[in-house]
Write a protein that holds these residues in place. Structure first.
Motif, PDB file in Angstrom:
ATOM      1  N   ARG A 162       0.842  -1.202   0.000  1.00 12.01           N
ATOM      2  CA  ARG A 162       0.000   0.000   0.000  1.00 12.01           C
ATOM      3  C   ARG A 162       0.879   1.255   0.000  1.00 12.01           C
ATOM      4  O   ARG A 162       0.572   2.247  -0.688  1.00 12.01           O
ATOM      5  CB  ARG A 162      -0.915  -0.026   1.227  1.00 12.01           C
ATOM      6  CG  ARG A 162      -2.009   1.030   1.191  1.00 12.01           C
ATOM      7  CD  ARG A 162      -2.925   0.931   2.401  1.00 12.01           C
ATOM      8  NE  ARG A 162      -3.704  -0.310   2.362  1.00 12.01           N
ATOM      9  CZ  ARG A 162      -3.571  -1.287   3.247  1.00 12.01           C
ATOM     10  NH1 ARG A 162      -2.671  -1.184   4.230  1.00 12.01           N
ATOM     11  NH2 ARG A 162      -4.312  -2.364   3.168  1.00 12.01           N
ATOM     12  N   LYS A 163       1.977   1.195   0.748  1.00 12.28           N
ATOM     13  CA  LYS A 163       2.874   2.353   0.847  1.00 12.28           C
ATOM     14  C   LYS A 163       3.521   2.688  -0.489  1.00 12.28           C
ATOM     15  O   LYS A 163       3.637   3.869  -0.852  1.00 12.28           O
ATOM     16  CB  LYS A 163       3.956   2.063   1.894  1.00 12.28           C
ATOM     17  CG  LYS A 163       4.967   3.184   2.070  1.00 12.28           C
ATOM     18  CD  LYS A 163       6.017   2.813   3.112  1.00 12.28           C
ATOM     19  CE  LYS A 163       7.055   3.916   3.261  1.00 12.28           C
ATOM     20  NZ  LYS A 163       8.105   3.562   4.267  1.00 12.28           N
ATOM     21  N   LYS A 208       2.299   2.015  -3.286  1.00 11.79           N
ATOM     22  CA  LYS A 208       1.217   2.202  -4.264  1.00 11.79           C
ATOM     23  C   LYS A 208       1.225   1.110  -5.355  1.00 11.79           C
ATOM     24  O   LYS A 208       1.067   1.406  -6.546  1.00 11.79           O
ATOM     25  CB  LYS A 208       1.298   3.586  -4.898  1.00 11.79           C
ATOM     26  CG  LYS A 208       1.056   4.716  -3.892  1.00 11.79           C
ATOM     27  CD  LYS A 208       1.102   6.071  -4.564  1.00 11.79           C
ATOM     28  CE  LYS A 208       0.666   7.200  -3.671  1.00 11.79           C
ATOM     29  NZ  LYS A 208       0.891   7.083  -2.261  1.00 11.79           N
ATOM     30  N   GLY A 227      -0.870  -0.797  -6.465  1.00 14.63           N
ATOM     31  CA  GLY A 227      -2.296  -1.057  -6.559  1.00 14.63           C
ATOM     32  C   GLY A 227      -2.694  -1.737  -7.855  1.00 14.63           C
ATOM     33  O   GLY A 227      -2.043  -1.585  -8.889  1.00 14.63           O
ATOM     34  N   GLY A 287      -6.691   0.340  -6.989  1.00 12.08           N
ATOM     35  CA  GLY A 287      -5.722   0.762  -5.980  1.00 12.08           C
ATOM     36  C   GLY A 287      -5.506  -0.242  -4.869  1.00 12.08           C
ATOM     37  O   GLY A 287      -4.578  -0.083  -4.068  1.00 12.08           O
ATOM     38  N   THR A 288      -6.352  -1.293  -4.793  1.00 14.90           N
ATOM     39  CA  THR A 288      -6.131  -2.345  -3.800  1.00 14.90           C
ATOM     40  C   THR A 288      -4.789  -3.012  -4.078  1.00 14.90           C
ATOM     41  O   THR A 288      -4.514  -3.382  -5.216  1.00 14.90           O
ATOM     42  CB  THR A 288      -7.254  -3.403  -3.856  1.00 14.90           C
ATOM     43  OG1 THR A 288      -8.512  -2.774  -3.628  1.00 14.90           O
ATOM     44  CG2 THR A 288      -7.026  -4.489  -2.812  1.00 14.90           C
ATOM     45  N   PRO A 289      -3.941  -3.151  -3.068  1.00 13.73           N
ATOM     46  CA  PRO A 289      -2.604  -3.719  -3.309  1.00 13.73           C
ATOM     47  C   PRO A 289      -2.663  -5.097  -3.970  1.00 13.73           C
ATOM     48  O   PRO A 289      -3.465  -5.949  -3.587  1.00 13.73           O
ATOM     49  CB  PRO A 289      -2.016  -3.826  -1.895  1.00 13.73           C
ATOM     50  CG  PRO A 289      -2.741  -2.793  -1.112  1.00 13.73           C
ATOM     51  CD  PRO A 289      -4.137  -2.766  -1.667  1.00 13.73           C
ATOM     52  N   VAL A 292       1.734  -2.651 -12.611  1.00 18.09           N
ATOM     53  CA  VAL A 292       1.912  -1.626 -11.580  1.00 18.09           C
ATOM     54  C   VAL A 292       2.770  -0.479 -12.097  1.00 18.09           C
ATOM     55  O   VAL A 292       2.474   0.696 -11.859  1.00 18.09           O
ATOM     56  CB  VAL A 292       2.557  -2.243 -10.314  1.00 18.09           C
ATOM     57  CG1 VAL A 292       2.957  -1.145  -9.323  1.00 18.09           C
ATOM     58  CG2 VAL A 292       1.589  -3.225  -9.658  1.00 18.09           C
ATOM     59  N   LYS A 301       0.655   1.442 -14.507  1.00 20.97           N
ATOM     60  CA  LYS A 301      -0.642   1.823 -13.956  1.00 20.97           C
ATOM     61  C   LYS A 301      -1.807   1.479 -14.890  1.00 20.97           C
ATOM     62  O   LYS A 301      -2.737   2.272 -15.085  1.00 20.97           O
ATOM     63  CB  LYS A 301      -0.668   3.333 -13.644  1.00 20.97           C
ATOM     64  CG  LYS A 301       0.403   3.791 -12.674  1.00 20.97           C
ATOM     65  CD  LYS A 301       0.259   3.120 -11.314  1.00 20.97           C
ATOM     66  CE  LYS A 301       1.344   3.565 -10.336  1.00 20.97           C
ATOM     67  NZ  LYS A 301       1.268   2.859  -9.032  1.00 20.97           N
TER      68      LYS A 301
END
Length: 330
Positions: free
Chosen positions: A28-29, A31, A33, A49-51, A103, A106
């Motif tokens: 999460r840190k 990102k 996601g 955005g959920t890890p 990731v 994105k």
């Protein structure tokens, strides 16, 4: 043997849980996601955005568990559990590369389909070659329920086996589409292999299966609806590799048909949808594919879907137990 299976389950659960407690906040840190497909159900966009790559937690947990609990077998030269883990890990690495690309950019686009297929095929051939060299494979294809064998030539068997492995890996990947689904279904499949290993006294195969069971139980804590993390292709391809490898390590790949009934249904729904769409010039057989999305659009909640699909998988695994009872005499 029983205590080893229990210990593997407990260690797999504890280590996976501990890793998850550190891994999920870290993902999460940074990102890491998940990008959600725009052609899926519209309400899934809220999951953006959920890890992802959470599958790393049970991969690490399983490794620690099989190393500790399988060490006595390793001293005797029995390394079947390590072969299965290494094979599944290769697929996990392929999935990790795919997740990393998603990731990084994105978006829900990682490795191309042909890149993933070729990497998976090479991994399958390498694993089958190793299994044959170690004497763990025979071209005598066991047929569950009938208690007989189909005698195949080695070339035919190897082609068939590579097809089954790649198909299984991708089927598990397709099943990973809603919170907790692939995790729950594969948990039941792992329980089947634990049961068979206990019946046949296959200690190291049982250790791996029990570790897998524990790792998935820990992951479900983070992955049940609403999911705090997704396993990503890192996890789903690893699980697909593990399930396929277990089928061949027990020398009964056809048992994956009843055991993997949900995986098959999910994959077939995709194939039927695409074929029907092309044949009818734009009409759809299902409201959406794969199958879990169809039932979502029919009004089923994710929790209901997971419960019913897992129950169907359980029935398939129970049937499979009876299907292999005549494999050995107890």
């Amino acid at each position: 043997m029983t205590w080893k299976l229990i210990l593997a389950l407990v260690v797999g659960f504890c280590i996976s849980s501990a890793v998850g407690a550190v891994l999920v906040p870290y993902l999460r840190k940074i990102k890491a996601g998940q990008a959600i497909r725009e052609d899926g159900p519209t309400w899934h966009m809220s999951k953006t955005g959920t890890p992802t790559m959470g599958g790393l937690m049970f991969i690490l947990g399983i490794f620690v568990a099989i190393f500790i609990c399988g060490f006595p077998g390793m001293l005797r030269g029995d390394c079947k559990h390590l072969y299965i883990f290494a094979f599944a890990l290769i697929f996990g690495v392929i999935g990790f590369l795919d997740d990393y690309e998603k990731v990084k950019h994105k978006q829900n686009l990682g490795l191309t389909a042909i890149q993933k297929f070729l990497l998976q095929l090479v991994a399958a051939i390498a694993f089958l070659t190793l299994m044959r060299f170690e004497g763990m494979l025979t071209p005598n294809l066991y047929v569950p329920f009938w208690g007989t064998h189909l005698i195949l030539s080695w070339p035919v068997y190897m082609i068939f086996a590579a097809f089954v492995i790649v198909g299984t890996v991708n089927a598990v990947n397709i099943t990973d589409g809603i919170d907790g689904l692939a995790c729950s279904v594969t948990f039941v499949v792992a329980a089947f292999f634990v049961s068979v290993a206990a019946l046949w006294k296959y200690t190291t195969l049982g250790v791996f299966s029990s570790a897998l069971l524990g790792g998935l139980a820990a992951f479900f804590v983070y992955n049940h609806h609403p999911a705090k993390t997704f396993m990503g292709d890192t996890g789903s391809l690893f699980l697909g590799g593990a399930v396929a490898a277990l089928g061949f390590a027990f020398d009964m790949p056809l048992i994956l048909i009843p055991v993997g009934i949900i995986y098959i249904a999910e994959t077939m729904s995709d194939i039927i949808q695409v074929t029907y769409f092309k044949a009818t010039h734009g009409k759809r057989f299902f409201k959406m594919a794969p199958l879990h999305h169809h039932f979502e659009l029919c009004g089923w909640s994710e929790v209901k879907l997971v419960a019913i699909f897992t129950s169907v998988s359980l029935l398939g695994c129970i049937a499979a137990i009876f299907g292999v009872m005549n494999r050995f005499h107890f």
